[in-house]
Design an enzyme around this catalytic site. Structure first.
Site, PDB file in Angstrom:
ATOM      1  N   CYS A  97      10.275   7.548   1.791  1.00  0.00           N
ATOM      2  CA  CYS A  97      10.119   6.710   2.523  1.00  0.00           C
ATOM      3  C   CYS A  97      11.459   6.265   3.238  1.00  0.00           C
ATOM      4  O   CYS A  97      12.058   7.012   3.860  1.00  0.00           O
ATOM      5  CB  CYS A  97       9.285   5.560   2.169  1.00  0.00           C
ATOM      6  N   HIS A 194       4.643   6.256  -1.670  1.00  0.00           N
ATOM      7  CA  HIS A 194       5.175   5.392  -2.796  1.00  0.00           C
ATOM      8  C   HIS A 194       4.025   5.357  -3.649  1.00  0.00           C
ATOM      9  O   HIS A 194       3.116   5.915  -3.684  1.00  0.00           O
ATOM     10  CB  HIS A 194       5.338   3.760  -2.305  1.00  0.00           C
TER      11      HIS A 194
END
Ligand code: GLN
Length: 248
Positions: A97, A194
């Site tokens: 990310c 994630h």
């Protein structure tokens, strides 16, 4: 059974980039190496340190808020040259990310542009709404769909010829439009996933370990492990997501 093999893992700025348990990825890498008799030396890099990648095998960078990303980027730009040499030499990088966005040329937040590391030909701009939810991705680096959670304002655009990590089966991925998720470049894996990424996706963990072994020792035979629990967790999430309406 000790094999005498050692891999050195550099964990970049865990106190700043650790959204949604990203640091759990380090535990997974370490354990999967240890279960195979490979010693994993983890070096945490903090803002007061000057990281070195000369002896590194794997560098890992997690996700964070825009604010934390800005801070980290300033530190990493100081060692950009060394990091780029590591990448070009086949060094393994796992980036999630915010860390994934930093791999590119820039992150545009409205009028502000945060310069990236230009390790991979990509850039990110911020859009609305944020892209939030569970995600499943089909990828050549994992025998199972890669599952996890995404939450990002950034839309990432890959340069011509940069391979995505995979195809979105459920969720948004790089920009919510192309159906592409993450990037693969040399031995760099960038992704919005994630959760953390690796516990439910042992194939991705082994991909990173195998690439690092290949580079350091020339061979990447990895003994299979009993992944019954990991694969059951992966399957629960996959089945749940595949039964839902697509996002977007
Ligand atoms: N700050 C970045 C974004 O919102 C990354 C967020 C994250 O790491 N989850 O796009």
């Amino acid at each position: 059974m000790g094999s005498g093999r050692v891999l050195r893992l550099v964990h970049l700025y865990p106190e700043l980039l650790n959204l949604y348990g990203d640091s759990g990825n380090i535990l997974v890498l370490r354990r999967r190496m240890e279960w195979r008799g490979i010693t994993c030396e983890v070096e945490e890099v903090h803002t007061s340190d000057h990281p070195s990648f000369v002896d590194a095998d794997i560098a890992f960078v997690g996700g964070g808020s825009d604010r934390e990303q800005r801070i980290v980027c300033d530190y990493l730009l100081e060692v950009r040259g060394e990091l780029a040499a590591f990448v070009e030499d086949g060094g393994v990088v796992g980036a999630v990310c915010g860390g994934y966005q930093l791999l590119g040329h820039s992150y545009l937040m409205g009028d502000e542009e945060v310069r990236g590391l230009s390790l991979v030909d990509l850039y990110t701009d911020r859009g609305t709404p944020r892209l939030i939810g569970n995600i499943a991705v089909e990828s050549r680096i994992s025998p199972q769909p890669i599952v996890g959670f995404e939450n990002h304002g950034g839309r990432t655009h890959l340069g011509v010829g940069v391979e995505p990590m995979g195809k979105v089966l459920h969720g948004f991925g790089n920009d919510g439009k192309t159906g592409e998720e993450g990037c693969l470049y040399k031995n760099v894996v960038g992704t919005y996933v994630h959760g953390p990424l690796l516990p439910k996706n042992p194939g991705v963990a082994d991909y990173l370990i195998a690439r690092a072994l290949e580079r350091r020792y020339g061979a990447a035979e990895l003994e299979p492990l009993d992944d019954a629990a990991e694969l059951a967790a992966n399957k629960v999430m996959c089945d749940r997501l595949m039964a839902q309406e697509p996002e977007g």
